[in-house]
Design a protein around this motif. Structure first.
Motif, PDB file in Angstrom:
ATOM      1  N   LEU A   5     -18.732 -42.288  -0.846  1.00  0.00           N
ATOM      2  CA  LEU A   5     -20.094 -41.475   0.184  1.00  0.00           C
ATOM      3  C   LEU A   5     -19.494 -40.443   1.218  1.00  0.00           C
ATOM      4  CD1 LEU A   5     -21.803 -44.567   1.447  1.00  0.00           C
ATOM      5  CD2 LEU A   5     -22.830 -43.332   0.141  1.00  0.00           C
ATOM      6  N   LYS A   6     -18.057 -40.177   1.608  1.00  0.00           N
ATOM      7  CA  LYS A   6     -17.436 -39.454   2.371  1.00  0.00           C
ATOM      8  C   LYS A   6     -17.184 -38.495   1.622  1.00  0.00           C
ATOM      9  CE  LYS A   6     -15.735 -42.933   6.072  1.00  0.00           C
ATOM     10  NZ  LYS A   6     -15.171 -43.749   6.588  1.00  0.00           N
ATOM     11  N   ARG A   7     -16.657 -38.494   0.321  1.00  0.00           N
ATOM     12  CA  ARG A   7     -16.197 -37.371  -0.265  1.00  0.00           C
ATOM     13  C   ARG A   7     -17.248 -36.020   0.101  1.00  0.00           C
ATOM     14  NH1 ARG A   7     -17.438 -38.726  -6.260  1.00  0.00           N
ATOM     15  NH2 ARG A   7     -15.815 -40.107  -5.961  1.00  0.00           N
ATOM     16  N   GLY A   8     -16.817 -35.018  -0.092  1.00  0.00           N
ATOM     17  CA  GLY A   8     -16.827 -33.590   0.649  1.00  0.00           C
ATOM     18  C   GLY A   8     -16.663 -33.600   2.631  1.00  0.00           C
ATOM     19  N   HIS A   9     -16.657 -34.707   3.213  1.00  0.00           N
ATOM     20  CA  HIS A   9     -16.882 -34.385   4.300  1.00  0.00           C
ATOM     21  C   HIS A   9     -15.095 -33.896   4.224  1.00  0.00           C
ATOM     22  CE1 HIS A   9     -19.305 -38.207   5.136  1.00  0.00           C
ATOM     23  NE2 HIS A   9     -20.218 -37.385   3.974  1.00  0.00           N
ATOM     24  N   GLY A  10     -14.538 -34.086   4.198  1.00  0.00           N
ATOM     25  CA  GLY A  10     -13.409 -33.591   4.555  1.00  0.00           C
ATOM     26  C   GLY A  10     -13.389 -31.550   4.394  1.00  0.00           C
ATOM     27  N   TRP A  11     -13.746 -31.427   3.704  1.00  0.00           N
ATOM     28  CA  TRP A  11     -14.577 -29.931   3.362  1.00  0.00           C
ATOM     29  C   TRP A  11     -15.132 -29.243   4.479  1.00  0.00           C
ATOM     30  CZ3 TRP A  11     -12.025 -25.593   1.429  1.00  0.00           C
ATOM     31  CH2 TRP A  11     -12.984 -24.683   1.674  1.00  0.00           C
ATOM     32  N   LEU A  12     -16.097 -30.266   4.952  1.00  0.00           N
ATOM     33  CA  LEU A  12     -17.234 -29.373   6.052  1.00  0.00           C
ATOM     34  C   LEU A  12     -16.282 -29.588   7.524  1.00  0.00           C
ATOM     35  CD1 LEU A  12     -20.147 -31.140   5.280  1.00  0.00           C
ATOM     36  CD2 LEU A  12     -20.307 -29.099   4.814  1.00  0.00           C
ATOM     37  N   ALA A  13     -15.303 -30.667   7.889  1.00  0.00           N
ATOM     38  CA  ALA A  13     -14.633 -30.408   8.716  1.00  0.00           C
ATOM     39  C   ALA A  13     -14.052 -29.314   8.986  1.00  0.00           C
ATOM     40  CB  ALA A  13     -13.999 -32.178   8.966  1.00  0.00           C
ATOM     41  N   THR A  14     -12.926 -29.032   7.490  1.00  0.00           N
ATOM     42  CA  THR A  14     -12.330 -28.129   7.294  1.00  0.00           C
ATOM     43  C   THR A  14     -12.643 -26.880   8.080  1.00  0.00           C
ATOM     44  OG1 THR A  14     -10.840 -29.357   6.090  1.00  0.00           O
ATOM     45  CG2 THR A  14     -10.354 -26.719   5.762  1.00  0.00           C
ATOM     46  N   VAL A  15     -13.989 -26.473   7.500  1.00  0.00           N
ATOM     47  CA  VAL A  15     -14.396 -25.135   7.615  1.00  0.00           C
ATOM     48  C   VAL A  15     -15.162 -25.234   8.976  1.00  0.00           C
ATOM     49  CG1 VAL A  15     -16.797 -24.392   6.704  1.00  0.00           C
ATOM     50  CG2 VAL A  15     -15.434 -24.995   5.325  1.00  0.00           C
TER      51      VAL A  15
END
Length: 236
Positions: free
Chosen positions: A120-130
């Motif tokens: 469910l958290k997949r992709g959240h790291g990219w959003l946080a990085t952006v």
């Protein structure tokens, strides 16, 4: 000077254009990640609700064996996969020691819950990085725009507004792009993080309810076996 977007693009230096292109890619990918997460997350929540309704009818009488043998297909959501892991562990250890069976089910539920939350958290790291880096990328373009303005001022030998206006406009537009990319990414990350936290509570509550049911079923085991023995003796 033309201060429209196309005019500013023509006036931008190579470095500022690269900054704008990088932020455009970051914005596009963050929007794609957000769209994919929304579709997959809400589909999984819908599948989980359907699974919960079906499983509730099977577990109404505490019949874990029938629930373990039931076929629900692939689309059972995060909740279905978690409870199914517990049912598989129960079915595989029900004939052993009760404490061992209970611990096995608890560990299976815990492991599957961790897996589901990771999905469910997949992709959240990219959003946080952006969200965290886009303003700094825009600031980098701002610094280079100011450098360009001073270079033109030095080349012309004068410090009039017309001399430095292109560089200042270039600096401001990259800053604006950085903010436009970062703000939606931060909002999307906060929304999805809150949504996942709520689902973690749902999974935890359902797992605890299932464990309570397993504990009751294991506690009833000896009484059922004694009753069956008494019935066989009476029949003999």
């Amino acid at each position: 000077m033309d201060f429209s977007l196309s005019g500013l693009w023509r006036e931008m230096g190579l470095f500022a254009r690269l900054v704008v292109i990088v932020m455009g890619v970051m914005s596009l990918t963050s929007l794609l990640v957000l769209g994919e997460r929304l579709v997959m997350s809400f589909k999984s929540m819908s599948d989980s609700k359907v699974f919960a309704a079906k499983m509730a009818s099977l577990l109404a009488n505490g019949d874990l064996d029938a629930a373990a043998d039931a076929k629900f297909g692939k689309d059972i959501g995060y909740l279905g996969r978690t409870i199914r892991a517990g049912l598989v562990a129960y079915k595989g250890s029900v004939h052993g020691e009760k404490d061992l069976c209970f611990e096995s089910v608890a560990r299976a539920l815990e492991r599957q819950q961790a897996r589901e939350l990771a999905v469910l958290k997949r992709g959240h790291g990219w959003l946080a990085t952006v969200g965290s880096t886009a303003p700094f990328v825009g600031l980098l373009g701002t610094v280079m725009g100011i450098v360009t303005a001073f270079e033109k001022m030095a080349a012309s030998g004068s410090g009039g507004l017309g001399t430095v206006s292109a560089g200042i406009a270039e600096a401001l537009i990259t800053t604006a792009f950085g903010l436009l990319v970062a703000i939606p990414a931060v909002m999307a990350f906060n929304f999805l993080a809150g949504w996942v936290d709520a689902r973690a509570v749902d999974i935890s509550e359902s797992s605890n309810e299932f464990l309570d049911l397993v504990a009751r079923r294991l506690a009833e085991g000896p009484r059922e076996e004694e009753e069956e023995g008494e019935e066989s003796e009476a029949a003999a």
